[in-house]
Scaffold this active site. Structure first.
Site, PDB file in Angstrom:
ATOM      1  N   ARG A  52       0.419  -0.971  -0.238  1.00 17.37           N
ATOM      2  CA  ARG A  52      -0.018   0.043   0.176  1.00 17.37           C
ATOM      3  C   ARG A  52       0.392   1.035   0.126  1.00 17.37           C
ATOM      4  O   ARG A  52       0.351   2.258  -0.651  1.00 17.37           O
ATOM      5  CB  ARG A  52      -1.145   0.083   1.414  1.00 17.37           C
ATOM      6  CG  ARG A  52      -2.220   0.661   0.793  1.00 17.37           C
ATOM      7  CD  ARG A  52      -3.005   0.958   1.715  1.00 17.37           C
ATOM      8  NE  ARG A  52      -4.235  -0.189   1.672  1.00 17.37           N
ATOM      9  CZ  ARG A  52      -5.477   0.241   1.282  1.00 17.37           C
ATOM     10  NH1 ARG A  52      -5.403   1.512   0.330  1.00 17.37           N
ATOM     11  NH2 ARG A  52      -6.256   0.169   0.684  1.00 17.37           N
TER      12      ARG A  52
ATOM     13  N   GLU B  87     -10.232   5.874   6.519  1.00 15.76           N
ATOM     14  CA  GLU B  87      -8.750   5.847   6.863  1.00 15.76           C
ATOM     15  C   GLU B  87      -8.514   7.303   5.938  1.00 15.76           C
ATOM     16  O   GLU B  87      -7.451   8.281   6.282  1.00 15.76           O
ATOM     17  CB  GLU B  87      -7.909   5.029   6.593  1.00 15.76           C
ATOM     18  CG  GLU B  87      -7.942   3.392   6.632  1.00 15.76           C
ATOM     19  CD  GLU B  87      -7.159   2.483   6.484  1.00 15.76           C
ATOM     20  OE1 GLU B  87      -8.286   2.178   5.327  1.00 15.76           O
ATOM     21  OE2 GLU B  87      -6.132   1.663   6.782  1.00 15.76           O
TER      22      GLU B  87
END
Ligand code: MTE
Ligand code: HPA
Ligand code: MOS
Length: 776
Positions: free
Chosen positions: A326, A727
């Site tokens: 990520r 997030e």
């Protein structure tokens, strides 16, 4: 049924989605009545567990003599690795995480044995004497990831993600910039610490109440530890007092130990960690170190970039692989990088195994390019916003991993924030203030966010739900997601109430339970409402279709004409209460409950080449922050922050704004005040309590925190066209960090690039100030 037809069947005035309403448990939270696991009434005979920890960062455990400790008051039993009947491992991807260490001790704080006593206090007193029971041959410890990288010690093979010819592009560019940068890790600091209560059931069964984001994984790992099948283990979680990624995988050792002890003693066992132990045992956000070189043109356009990212993985792999993936997939943030090469290394150190934390490597990836763009702007003497904007993705461009950026709204969003935050006028005011103020300096920065939504492991992008309509018309929902304060249950209940046309209060959401919905994914990657909302909608629609068919059969007309809304059902000109139709349908032997399922469409990912479409869509946002820094002391304050964030068509604006505000302050804490210090020789995490580890408090919130949601329906067919919110907003406070850097840079007339690492603590700011002052 397609979305448009489905929503047409509902009276819009009675919409249950898109409305601000309090968290489903808010009244319990504020009254202290919401039950967390430690609040569950203890069964008679419950025993308590505390863990004996490794006192060294690295060593060989030559012997473990527990007899003396066993004789101490209150002790019922002490378990070590040899007492685990099944597999001594809780590693979810790579199997390198012993539940209890044996032979090799690999970090200071690693659990070695479990004391089971009649009271928690007695268990802790004995566990604290761990060192007495161990004979250890010390081995050299590797504490810092820089050192591990230099020696080539990793928990996983290096990862490379590239497009085009980065080296050639850098070398051909009119300007070059070479540098390094570091960001620290971050403790999740969930208010409710790690906890599990294991209750033995008949015939080899085990019930575990566990504070976890991932009940299914806990079920499997407990089953492995016990040497039984998954169908013998039930894991339940009504809510967590926060998870923030820290309970995605790392709730496992505690669930396993409690279950092993409960099986062996055939009594309920509770394992609730003390805060210091929680810090010492579990991992947190990865610290990252970057070395980069970029080439750019006169205007500030990045032409080529090469970056090496080294994360501190700790002693085992845990989720470090997907976290690094990520990070690599977020190095672009909102920017088009034509030729780019990225290299990711997960350094193996003798420290806690680092894990998920809100953003999951995304923040660590994106801040690297922000640092670069910020430096380019300073080198060219331009406003950083202009350089940022110049590099934004345009039409038809795609990410380095090959996903087209089709839903890009960053241009419009930033333009709106630039105007609403009065950025240009405030830039001039900041410059005027600084010209007249030699010691106090102000700084301003506006930074963008683009964040990919979906698990970057394709098969995790699925969810199930179970909806029951009882014959009195009341509704119960169960889904695979977990509630950690983020409001997932509220959103799922809204979706179900909306489908069945009933008031929100008619719907109750119950504890997540592996016996109700099987094979669930972690509630993570911000996908909770995307996945479980759709699954619950699927279940509710099946029930509604059956009710509509029943209503038409009883009262005439066609099922398609039956309307549900405001707790009423209209059929063939007749309106009757929802409860009445339900009661009739029950008499007609209609199935009034249903399961539902959802799998995110259109995803593809090649784990070898790091190419594909890992994300269903992107969430966007931007923030403008203004700070004032005292350049004699390094102290600073955030004066004002303006945030514009894209949550698509919000399911619940009140909850979404709360998520944005919380993530903003949490991310600001990461980048400015939360500092982890490991003793360079012993490897002790010296900041293992709130006395030395400082998270932001209400006093750190700026007087003006202006959060607004950007008007923008999701281009993809997500649940009611909303977007994930958990997030992405954690990246908004990059603006705070770069505002601090801007203020420090003002000291040198913006000619010197301040060497500021994160966290920008007072000391770190003073070091940057000294470097700026010392520059020629
Ligand atoms: N909000 C609260 N109040 N508590 C939490 O623990 N975790 C965050 C975010 N918001 C968290 C939170 C993280 S790390 C994630 S991945 C998402 O919530 C998970 O929930 P969601 O997918 O339902 O948004
Ligand atoms: N986020 C959180 N957890 C995960 C992910 C992710 O992207 N991928 C695998 N586990
Ligand atoms: Mo969140 S870090 O994906 O649990």
């Amino acid at each position: 049924m397609n979305d448009r037809i489905a929503s047409a069947a509902l009276a819009t005035s009675t919409a249950q989605v898109g409305v601000a309403r309090p968290h489903e448990s808010a009244h319990l939270h504020v009254a202290g009545e919401a039950a967390y696991i430690d609040d569950l009434p203890e069964l008679a005979g419950t025993l308590h567990c505390a863990l004996g920890l490794s006192p060294v960062a690295h060593g060989r455990l030559e012997s473990l003599s527990l007899d003396a400790l066993r004789a101490l008051p209150g002790v019922v039993d002490i378990l070590s690795a040899a007492d685990i009947p099944g597999v001594n491992d809780w590693g979810s991807i790579i199997h390198d995480d012993p539940i209890l260490a044996h032979a090799e001790l690999s970090y200071l704080g690693q659990p070695v044995f479990a004391v089971i006593a009649t009271t928690r206090d007695a268990a802790r007193r004995v566990a604290a004497r761990a060192r007495e029971a161990m004979r250890i041959e010390p081995l050299p410890a590797m504490i810092h990831h820089r050192e591990a990288h230099a020696k080539g010690r990793y928990v996983l093979p290096p990862m490379h993600l590239s497009r085009g010819e980065a080296r050639a592009a850098i070398e051909a560019a009119p300007h070059r910039l070479k540098g390094s940068f570091e960001v620290g890790g971050q403790e999740q600091f969930y208010l409710e610490g790690q906890i599990s209560v294991a209750i033995p059931k008949e015939d080899g069964g085990m019930l575990v109440h566990c504070s976890t984001q991932h009940p299914t994984e806990m079920q499997h790992l407990v089953a492995h530890a016990l040497g039984v099948h998954a169908n013998q283990v039930q894991v339940e979680c009504r809510r967590m007092g926060g998870g923030f990624g820290g309970k995605e995988s790392q709730s496992a050792p505690f669930a396993c130990i409690a279950a092993v002890a409960a099986r062996r003693l055939n009594r309920p066992v509770k394992l609730r960690l003390d805060r210091d132990d929680d810090f010492l045992i579990t991992g947190r956000r990865h610290c990252f170190r970057y070395e980069y070189e970029v080439g750019y043109d006169e205007a500030g356009r990045v032409l080529g970039a090469e970056i090496t990212m080294v994360s501190r993985a700790g002693h085992s792999a845990d989720l470090s692989g997907p976290v690094m993936t990520r990070a690599l997939c977020h190095f672009d943030n909102a920017y088009w990088l034509p030729d780019v090469a990225m290299h990711g290394y997960c350094a193996k150190t003798n420290t806690q195994s680092n894990t998920a934390f809100r953003g999951f490597g995304g923040p660590q990836g994106a801040i690297a390019i922000e640092n670069i763009v910020d430096s380019i702007a300073r080198a060219l003497g331009k406003d950083a916003l202009d350089v940022r904007r110049l590099n934004f993705y345009g039409q038809g461009q795609s990410t380095p991993y090959g996903q087209a950026v089709e839903d890009n709204v960053i241009h419009e969003l930033v333009a709106e924030l630039e105007a609403s935050s009065d950025y240009r006028a405030r830039r001039a005011a900041v410059a005027a203030f600084n010209a007249a103020s030699p010691v106090l300096k102000r700084g301003l920065a506006l930074t963008p966010v683009k964040f990919g939504i979906s698990f970057n492991v394709k098969h995790f992008n699925q969810a199930g739900a179970l909806v029951h309509v009882y014959s009195d018309g009341s509704i119960l929902v169960n889904h695979g997601g977990t509630e950690m304060g983020q409001g997932l249950n509220t959103k799922v209940a809204q979706v179900v109430a909306h489908e069945l046309g009933v008031p929100f209060e008619h719907v109750r959401v119950t504890a997540t339970d592996t016996q109700k919905v099987a094979n669930t994914s972690a509630t993570a990657a911000s996908t909770g409402s995307d996945l479980n909302g759709k699954a619950a909608q699927d279940a509710a629609r099946q029930i509604r279709a059956r009710l509509a068919a029943c209503a038409a059969a009883l009262h005439g007309g066609t099922p398609a004409e039956v309307r549900f809304g405001a707790g009423q059902v209209t059929v063939n000109g007749l309106t009757l209460p929802f409860e009445e139709l339900v009661a009739k349908a029950y008499q007609e032997r209609v199935q009034l409950w249903s399961d539902g399922f959802y799998a995110t469409p259109g995803l593809s990912w090649n784990r070898e080449t790091l190419q594909g479409r890992p994300f269903y869509y992107f969430a966007y946002g931007a923030a403008a922050s203004e700070v004032i820094v005292d350049t004699l002391t390094g102290e600073w304050r955030l004066l004002r922050a303006d945030v514009l964030h894209d949550v698509g068509q919000s399911l619940n604006p009140a909850i979404d704004i709360g998520q944005v505000e919380g993530a903003f302050i949490q991310g600001m804490g990461w980048l400015t005040m939360e500092e982890l210090v490991w003793h360079p020789k012993t490897g002790l995490l010296t900041t293992h309590a709130p006395s030395t580890y400082k998270i932001p408090t209400a006093n750190d919130c700026p007087a003006e925190l202006r959060v607004r949601l950007f008007e923008n329906a999701n281009a993809e067919d997500s649940i009611h066209r909303s977007k994930a919110v958990g997030e992405p907003p954690l990246l908004l406070p990059f603006s705070v960090f770069y505002a601090i850097r801007d203020a420090v840079s003002a000291l040198g007339g913006h000619r010197v690039d301040p060497p500021l690492d994160a966290p920008a603590t007072g000391e770190s700011i003073l070091r940057a100030i000294a470097a700026v002052k010392a520059a020629p």
